[in-house]
Structures are given as C-alpha cells and as structure tokens.
Scaffold this motif. Structure first.
Motif, PDB file in Angstrom:
ATOM      1  N   LEU A 257      11.466   6.029  -0.109  1.00 40.76           N
ATOM      2  CA  LEU A 257      10.449   5.353   0.692  1.00 40.76           C
ATOM      3  C   LEU A 257       9.706   4.307  -0.141  1.00 40.76           C
ATOM      4  O   LEU A 257       9.361   3.242   0.366  1.00 40.76           O
ATOM      5  CB  LEU A 257       9.472   6.379   1.271  1.00 40.76           C
ATOM      6  N   ALA A 258       9.479   4.590  -1.419  1.00 44.40           N
ATOM      7  CA  ALA A 258       8.825   3.612  -2.297  1.00 44.40           C
ATOM      8  C   ALA A 258       9.680   2.354  -2.427  1.00 44.40           C
ATOM      9  O   ALA A 258       9.154   1.236  -2.401  1.00 44.40           O
ATOM     10  CB  ALA A 258       8.554   4.224  -3.664  1.00 44.40           C
TER      11      ALA A 258
ATOM     12  N   ILE B 218       0.840  -1.209   0.000  1.00 43.47           N
ATOM     13  CA  ILE B 218       0.000   0.000   0.000  1.00 43.47           C
ATOM     14  C   ILE B 218       0.869   1.251   0.000  1.00 43.47           C
ATOM     15  O   ILE B 218       0.644   2.193  -0.769  1.00 43.47           O
ATOM     16  CB  ILE B 218      -0.956  -0.005   1.212  1.00 43.47           C
ATOM     17  N   TRP B 219       1.879   1.288   0.858  1.00 38.64           N
ATOM     18  CA  TRP B 219       2.723   2.486   0.949  1.00 38.64           C
ATOM     19  C   TRP B 219       3.617   2.669  -0.259  1.00 38.64           C
ATOM     20  O   TRP B 219       4.009   3.793  -0.582  1.00 38.64           O
ATOM     21  CB  TRP B 219       3.540   2.480   2.238  1.00 38.64           C
ATOM     22  N   THR B 220       3.959   1.575  -0.959  1.00 38.43           N
ATOM     23  CA  THR B 220       4.712   1.727  -2.208  1.00 38.43           C
ATOM     24  C   THR B 220       3.883   2.528  -3.195  1.00 38.43           C
ATOM     25  O   THR B 220       4.382   3.481  -3.814  1.00 38.43           O
ATOM     26  CB  THR B 220       5.049   0.352  -2.815  1.00 38.43           C
ATOM     27  N   ARG B 221       2.638   2.162  -3.341  1.00 33.64           N
ATOM     28  CA  ARG B 221       1.751   2.893  -4.258  1.00 33.64           C
ATOM     29  C   ARG B 221       1.586   4.338  -3.818  1.00 33.64           C
ATOM     30  O   ARG B 221       1.637   5.261  -4.620  1.00 33.64           O
ATOM     31  CB  ARG B 221       0.400   2.178  -4.325  1.00 33.64           C
ATOM     32  N   TRP B 222       1.391   4.553  -2.522  1.00 27.45           N
ATOM     33  CA  TRP B 222       1.170   5.907  -2.016  1.00 27.45           C
ATOM     34  C   TRP B 222       2.388   6.793  -2.271  1.00 27.45           C
ATOM     35  O   TRP B 222       2.249   7.961  -2.615  1.00 27.45           O
ATOM     36  CB  TRP B 222       0.855   5.849  -0.519  1.00 27.45           C
ATOM     37  N   CYS B 223       3.589   6.248  -2.111  1.00 26.89           N
ATOM     38  CA  CYS B 223       4.817   7.035  -2.313  1.00 26.89           C
ATOM     39  C   CYS B 223       4.976   7.495  -3.748  1.00 26.89           C
ATOM     40  O   CYS B 223       5.671   8.475  -4.014  1.00 26.89           O
ATOM     41  CB  CYS B 223       6.044   6.226  -1.914  1.00 26.89           C
ATOM     42  N   LEU B 224       4.361   6.783  -4.677  1.00 26.67           N
ATOM     43  CA  LEU B 224       4.460   7.159  -6.077  1.00 26.67           C
ATOM     44  C   LEU B 224       3.330   8.085  -6.518  1.00 26.67           C
ATOM     45  O   LEU B 224       3.372   8.626  -7.621  1.00 26.67           O
ATOM     46  CB  LEU B 224       4.487   5.901  -6.949  1.00 26.67           C
ATOM     47  N   ILE B 225       2.334   8.280  -5.660  1.00 24.18           N
ATOM     48  CA  ILE B 225       1.223   9.167  -5.980  1.00 24.18           C
ATOM     49  C   ILE B 225       1.454  10.569  -5.422  1.00 24.18           C
ATOM     50  O   ILE B 225       1.084  11.557  -6.050  1.00 24.18           O
ATOM     51  CB  ILE B 225      -0.102   8.603  -5.424  1.00 24.18           C
TER      52      ILE B 225
END
Length: 158
Positions: free
Chosen positions: A114-115, A99-106
């Motif tokens: 962080l991603a 989830i946080w990988t996706r958020w870091c790229l948005i």
C-alpha cells in the motif's frame, strides 16, 4: 456531563491498548508464514501466501492491487492536454498519496504494498499538478484576442 463523554472516557483504555488494533494470530511470527504450527518449509509459497494474515484472501493485499488503477489512470492522463485536467482532483490525489504513504510506514504491521502504490499516486499527482501550473502560467501573458483566436482555430480543426 453527557452520556457520550462517559462512554468515551470508559472506552479510552481499550483504544490505547496495542492489542485492540493488532492481534497476531497464534503461531504466526512473520508476515508470510503459515499459521499452522510446525508447518515449516514443507508448504509452497502459494499456500503460505494464501494462509497468511496479510495474504491473498485479505484486504491488505487486494486494496493496493485495486488502487493501482488510480495510478494507471493518472499515467494515462499524461497524454491529455493540461487545460483539460482538474487541479483540485490532482491535488487531492497528490495529498492522499503522500499522506497515506507515510501512514503505511507507521502502522503495525507495515503495509509496503500500500505504501508503494500511494507513493506512485503522489508522484503522478505532483507531475500532473506541475503540468497544470505550467499551463496556467503560460496563459497569463495572453490577451483575450489571442485566446479567442486559439478557440477559433480549434473549432475550425474539429
């Protein structure tokens, strides 16, 4: 109508404004450029990194660096037997990592450090959850007597 709903209704335009979440410092047009106007290429990389809005003295740098400890702990658990691993813990690490990988790229600015750490946290979690699942699958066909014999052998060895 409650006072809290009036507050949220009044605050909604401020939260929707882009400047509320990200206000670049004056004079900074790129991530690792100096904030001083006209500094140009005369500054060293270390000085630019130190003065950057996402540089060494910010949480944008240190949070991913510290989170690598979770990845390393997960990798060190590869040596542990699957029966000693926690499925809920590894599922939580997998979920948060992905989830946080996706958020870091948005988000703006994108936080690639962080991603990356969250991506590897998700991968380590997937591997561990797979190991746990395969272990539980192998245990389904065994009888209670077989399991008791394994415990007896383990106690004798220790």
């Amino acid at each position: 109508m409650s006072p809290s709903s009036n507050f949220f209704r009044a605050a909604r335009p401020a939260f929707r404004a882009r400047e509320f979440f990200f206000r670049p410092k004056q004079g900074s047009s790129a991530r690792f450029q100096s904030t001083a106007a006209g500094a140009g290429s005369s500054e060293s990389w270390a000085k630019r990194m130190w003065n950057s809005p996402v540089g060494l003295k910010t949480v944008h740098f240190w949070a991913p660096v510290m989170k690598w400890a979770l990845v390393l702990a997960g990798v060190s658990d590869f040596a542990r037997p699957a029966e000693k691993l926690s499925l809920t813990q590894n599922a939580a690490l997998t979920t948060t990592g992905l989830i946080w990988t996706r958020w870091c790229l948005i988000i703006k600015p994108k936080n690639y450090l962080l991603a990356a750490v969250n991506f590897f946290l998700g991968i380590v979690g997937i591997v561990q959850c797979t190991r746990i699942g395969l272990y539980h699958q192998s245990q389904k066909g065994k009888s209670l007597a077989d399991k008791a014999e394994e415990v007896k052998e383990a106690v004798v060895k220790s």
